[in-house]
Write a protein that holds these residues in place. Structure first.
Motif, mmCIF file in Angstrom:
data_model
loop_
_atom_site.group_PDB
_atom_site.id
_atom_site.type_symbol
_atom_site.label_atom_id
_atom_site.label_comp_id
_atom_site.label_asym_id
_atom_site.label_seq_id
_atom_site.Cartn_x
_atom_site.Cartn_y
_atom_site.Cartn_z
ATOM 1 N N LEU A 119 -6.901 7.289 -4.175
ATOM 2 C CA LEU A 119 -6.148 7.247 -2.921
ATOM 3 C C LEU A 119 -7.028 6.796 -1.763
ATOM 4 O O LEU A 119 -6.568 6.073 -0.860
ATOM 5 N N ALA A 120 -8.291 7.165 -1.790
ATOM 6 C CA ALA A 120 -9.210 6.715 -0.742
ATOM 7 C C ALA A 120 -9.412 5.204 -0.818
ATOM 8 O O ALA A 120 -9.452 4.520 0.213
ATOM 9 N N ALA A 121 -9.534 4.683 -2.033
ATOM 10 C CA ALA A 121 -9.687 3.237 -2.196
ATOM 11 C C ALA A 121 -8.440 2.512 -1.711
ATOM 12 O O ALA A 121 -8.527 1.462 -1.051
ATOM 13 N N LEU A 122 -7.264 3.073 -2.013
ATOM 14 C CA LEU A 122 -6.009 2.460 -1.563
ATOM 15 C C LEU A 122 -5.880 2.489 -0.048
ATOM 16 O O LEU A 122 -5.312 1.565 0.555
ATOM 17 N N ALA A 123 -6.401 3.519 0.583
ATOM 18 C CA ALA A 123 -6.267 3.659 2.030
ATOM 19 C C ALA A 123 -7.261 2.790 2.794
ATOM 20 O O ALA A 123 -7.074 2.529 3.987
ATOM 21 N N ALA B 255 0.049 3.084 -14.034
ATOM 22 C CA ALA B 255 0.940 3.938 -13.237
ATOM 23 C C ALA B 255 2.315 3.291 -13.077
ATOM 24 O O ALA B 255 3.344 3.978 -13.132
ATOM 25 N N CYS B 256 2.345 1.980 -12.885
ATOM 26 C CA CYS B 256 3.627 1.271 -12.793
ATOM 27 C C CYS B 256 4.410 1.378 -14.093
ATOM 28 O O CYS B 256 5.623 1.603 -14.098
ATOM 29 N N ARG C 264 0.810 -1.207 0.000
ATOM 30 C CA ARG C 264 0.000 0.000 0.000
ATOM 31 C C ARG C 264 0.856 1.275 0.000
ATOM 32 O O ARG C 264 0.612 2.207 -0.762
ATOM 33 N N ALA C 265 1.877 1.325 0.856
ATOM 34 C CA ALA C 265 2.691 2.540 0.971
ATOM 35 C C ALA C 265 3.385 2.854 -0.355
ATOM 36 O O ALA C 265 3.414 4.020 -0.799
ATOM 37 N N TYR C 266 3.958 1.833 -0.989
ATOM 38 C CA TYR C 266 4.614 2.036 -2.287
ATOM 39 C C TYR C 266 3.604 2.523 -3.323
ATOM 40 O O TYR C 266 3.875 3.469 -4.089
ATOM 41 N N LEU C 267 2.428 1.895 -3.367
ATOM 42 C CA LEU C 267 1.429 2.244 -4.374
ATOM 43 C C LEU C 267 0.850 3.640 -4.135
ATOM 44 O O LEU C 267 0.566 4.368 -5.100
ATOM 45 N N SER D 172 2.474 9.993 -9.988
ATOM 46 C CA SER D 172 2.165 9.618 -11.367
ATOM 47 C C SER D 172 1.594 10.783 -12.159
ATOM 48 O O SER D 172 0.776 11.563 -11.645
ATOM 49 N N PRO D 173 1.987 10.915 -13.432
ATOM 50 C CA PRO D 173 1.358 11.935 -14.290
ATOM 51 C C PRO D 173 -0.138 11.696 -14.454
ATOM 52 O O PRO D 173 -0.888 12.631 -14.734
ATOM 53 N N LEU D 174 -0.591 10.456 -14.268
ATOM 54 C CA LEU D 174 -2.014 10.165 -14.348
ATOM 55 C C LEU D 174 -2.807 10.964 -13.318
ATOM 56 O O LEU D 174 -3.946 11.373 -13.565
ATOM 57 N N SER D 175 -2.207 11.187 -12.160
ATOM 58 C CA SER D 175 -2.915 11.851 -11.070
ATOM 59 C C SER D 175 -3.144 13.334 -11.321
ATOM 60 O O SER D 175 -3.912 13.976 -10.601
ATOM 61 N N ARG D 176 -2.486 13.876 -12.327
ATOM 62 C CA ARG D 176 -2.653 15.292 -12.636
ATOM 63 C C ARG D 176 -3.650 15.528 -13.769
ATOM 64 O O ARG D 176 -3.841 16.655 -14.217
ATOM 65 N N HIS D 177 -4.282 14.449 -14.233
ATOM 66 C CA HIS D 177 -5.250 14.584 -15.323
ATOM 67 C C HIS D 177 -6.613 14.983 -14.746
ATOM 68 O O HIS D 177 -7.086 14.401 -13.775
#
Length: 516
Positions: free
Chosen positions: A485-489, A510-511, A461-464, A471-476
């Motif tokens: 991020l909520a789902a990951l948490a 993203a990877c 989880r921490a790495y992801l 990730s550039p995806l997160s700026r779209h």
């Protein structure tokens, strides 16, 4: 099926033979060399043609080099490919027109990727080697489509300027750039009634056996993928029928009730086929772990299989055991498509559901990027499933054999009545007939990678989370990064199916595009 680095200024230079291929000036073309393949190199005044073909059992191995080939002879060889029943690829270098053409078969199992720059073009079956370590521009429409789970199958890819060979198509490269000539669409002629007295199950079984028997399989060098599922069950049993007892089998073993049912089916199949079995505990190979290739940029294509970590370990062991051929059930799911009207009757949704991590505009963009590839006897997911591990098998010296990627078999199944295609009843009944017990018709518990994948996300989880933030995806603007991020948490095991699937797809992209 090849690795090439060609400069247009070299195309008029003399041809020279090098180990595994040929040179033109400083340019090189290296053909995939394998016991299951043969190659024909035609050297003419205006064109050089290199053809790599899956070999029939009685075909010679190696490269046949024809010097001084006439245009008539070259065209004759190219025309004969239209009816070739196994996999093939053809590279044509037109010296006079300064053009390079790469044609793939309708059953393409090894896609080649193409990257053209000014005055130069490179082809490679290994996308990681082709891309290197330099940054490449993302195609956002395709990225959104893949996050939404929408197929973008075609010559263009998620990377700007990177093309791939697709089924029955030709990539044409000139100094002006890359163009793709797609195949003509196939018109399906629909289902037919089964003639009275015909044993359809026996005919289905014998067709799969004949597809394997045509190849030069060697039991000492052959392994079968044996998941415990129906698709791999039939191809494994057919392989044993051809090779006799002694071929290796390989598969991931899952835990829980699902794993117990899987273990029982695999044991049944191993006894029936006489396999030397290699079983890997799936729980040990969860995705996104510290040593996973996913943590390295460009190493696992976003459309790749969900469990390369398992296959990396398995293929390493197969190579150490002297295996060079792997028979797989990939593409089996896709044989049993439904015609218009049949899908609605079976309750199949016509449109994909909305993606929880995309805005309405992002979902609309994703839908607009959906593949419109011409229809064929095989379906797009057949080609995609085969491509999902193609570069990985070749890295380990394995040649993949996909019996379900066969035009004759696909035509046969497409003409069966809906009652035999629905729920893969023809396959279930064939396995019952072959094994003498209905393990695949009654109380069938399908194996799933989901529990292992969910655990892999939770444990890393921490790495992801850091990956997503960088990730550039997160700026779209059409990607809801806060929701991701909520789902990951949260509790990964409690994520609903749509959210889990979309999260996994997002993380794969993203990877792939991660920073150094």
């Amino acid at each position: 099926m090849l690795h090439a680095d060609l400069a247009f200024d070299d195309l008029a230079a003399p041809l020279g033979l090098v180990e595994g291929g040929f040179s033109i000036g400083r340019s090189r073309v290296l053909l995939v060399q394998h016991r299951m393949l043969r190659a024909v190199l035609l050297e003419g005044a205006e064109r050089i043609v290199a053809i790599v073909l899956e070999r029939f059992a009685d075909d010679p191995e190696g490269i046949e080099h024809v010097v001084g080939a006439t245009e008539g002879l070259i065209q004759e060889h190219l025309d004969e490919l239209e009816d070739y029943p196994l996999d093939f690829a053809a590279l044509t270098i037109d010296r006079r027109r300064r053009a390079i053409r790469y044609t793939a078969s309708p059953t393409i199992s090894i896609p080649v990727y193409c990257l053209a720059t000014e005055g130069r073009v490179r082809f490679d079956w290994d996308y990681a080697r082709l891309l290197g370590t330099s940054p490449h521009e993302m195609v956002w429409d395709y990225a959104l489509a893949q996050i939404a789970g929408i197929s973008t199958y075609g010559p263009a890819t998620i990377l700007s300027g990177l093309y791939r060979a697709t089924a029955g198509a030709t990539l044409v490269v000139t100094t002006a750039g890359v163009d793709a000539v797609l195949p003509e669409p196939v018109r399906h002629d629909g289902p037919r009634e089964t003639p009275h007295g015909v044993d359809v199950e026996a005919l289905f079984r014998e067709t799969v056996i004949s597809i394997l028997d045509a190849r030069p399989l060697d039991p000492r060098r052959t392994a079968v993928e044996l998941s415990g599922g129906m698709d791999s069950a039939l191809t494994a049993l057919a392989t044993a029928h051809v090779t006799g007892a002694g071929a290796m089998s390989m598969g991931a073993q899952f835990d829980g009730a699902m794993g117990e049912a899987q273990r029982a089916r695999r044991l049944l199949l191993c006894r029936a086929g006489g396999f030397a079995d290699l079983s890997l505990p799936a729980e040990r190979y969860a995705p996104f772990a510290p040593r996973s290739l996913r943590r390295r940029r460009y190493q696992v294509w976003p459309e790749d299989e969900n469990y390369p970590e398992i296959f990396e370990a398995a293929f390493h062991m197969l190579r150490a055991a002297g295996i060079d051929t792997l028979v797989s059930g990939f593409g089996g799911d896709e044989l049993y498509f439904a015609y218009r009207g049949e899908a609605e009757e079976a309750g199949v949704a016509a449109e994909p559901p909305s993606c929880p991590f995309l805005t309405a505009r992002g979902m609309a963009t994703a839908l607009s990027a959906r593949s419109t590839y011409p229809s064929a006897w095989l379906q797009q997911t057949c080609w995609q499933s085969a491509a999902s591990q193609s570069q990985r098998v070749l890295r380990y010296g394995l040649w993949p054999v996909y019996p379900y990627l066969n035009v004759a078999l696909a035509r046969f199944v497409s003409r069966l009545p809906a009652t035999l295609r629905r729920d893969r009843r023809i396959l279930r009944r064939t396995l019952t007939q072959w094994l003498g017990e209905p393990a695949f018709e009654t109380a069938y518990v399908k194996e799933s990678f989901d529990p292992v994948a969910r655990r892999g996300i939770a444990e890393n989880r921490a790495y992801l989370q850091q990956l997503v933030k960088q990730s550039p995806l997160s700026r779209h603007g059409d990607i809801n990064t806060a929701a991701i991020l909520a789902a990951l948490a949260g509790d990964i095991d409690r994520l609903d199916r749509a959210s889990y699937n979309a999260l996994f797809r997002f993380l794969k992209i993203a990877c792939f595009f991660q920073s150094d």
